[in-house]
Scaffold this motif. Sequence first.
Motif, PDB file in Angstrom:
ATOM      1  N   ALA A   1      72.094 -74.141  36.883  1.00  0.00           N
ATOM      2  CA  ALA A   1      73.392 -73.455  36.795  1.00  0.00           C
ATOM      3  C   ALA A   1      73.363 -72.194  37.636  1.00  0.00           C
ATOM      4  O   ALA A   1      72.311 -71.584  37.834  1.00  0.00           O
ATOM      5  CB  ALA A   1      73.701 -73.116  35.350  1.00  0.00           C
ATOM      6  N   SER A   2      74.500 -71.792  38.080  1.00  0.00           N
ATOM      7  CA  SER A   2      74.655 -70.550  38.830  1.00  0.00           C
ATOM      8  C   SER A   2      74.912 -69.424  37.841  1.00  0.00           C
ATOM      9  O   SER A   2      75.446 -69.637  36.745  1.00  0.00           O
ATOM     10  CB  SER A   2      75.837 -70.686  39.802  1.00  0.00           C
ATOM     11  OG  SER A   2      76.200 -69.436  40.321  1.00  0.00           O
ATOM     12  N   VAL A   3      74.548 -68.223  38.197  1.00  0.00           N
ATOM     13  CA  VAL A   3      74.780 -67.067  37.341  1.00  0.00           C
ATOM     14  C   VAL A   3      76.277 -66.884  37.085  1.00  0.00           C
ATOM     15  O   VAL A   3      76.688 -66.365  36.052  1.00  0.00           O
ATOM     16  CB  VAL A   3      74.135 -65.786  37.944  1.00  0.00           C
ATOM     17  CG1 VAL A   3      74.882 -65.314  39.170  1.00  0.00           C
ATOM     18  CG2 VAL A   3      74.059 -64.675  36.913  1.00  0.00           C
TER      19      VAL A   3
END
Length: 164
Positions: free
Chosen positions: A147-149
């Motif tokens: 996942a991306s931040v």
Amino acid sequence: MLKKITLVAAIAGLGLVSGCASILSDSNYPVTINSNPAGANFVVVNEAGFDVHTGVTPDTITLSASDGFFSSASYVVKFQMAGFEEQSFQLRAGMDGWYIGNILFGGLIGMLIVDPATGAMWKLPESANVSLAPVTAATGLETLSIASVHQLTDEAKAQLIPLN
């Protein structure tokens, strides 16, 4: 005639004080240490727990096949390499086939004294070969999600710790 009798007596005497394995074999043997992949560090440990040799594969070392009177030697070869699981290999000396020749040629002295005392009644294998297994990480999960931040909630972002 006296010379012939002396020669026969000398040959017979040598036969009584020698052993077949002592004449035709050795008590120290070269052992080739290999790993797949090559370049692993290894340590050879004797039965008393002492390191008797260290090196990097491939290597050929000389080890004693005897651990005392009527006692064969036994070693553990421990292999280590970055990115691979540590592995051990048991190296045991077995009976040398020439020792049985004492029944025919060496007599009881060769069988019970000479070959056991010299260690020639034992023989080590010619090599110790292992295939090292790569270290794998187990997550306990069946899937892995990346996942991306920017996909995190504000509450999850507040728990992050900067590494710079």
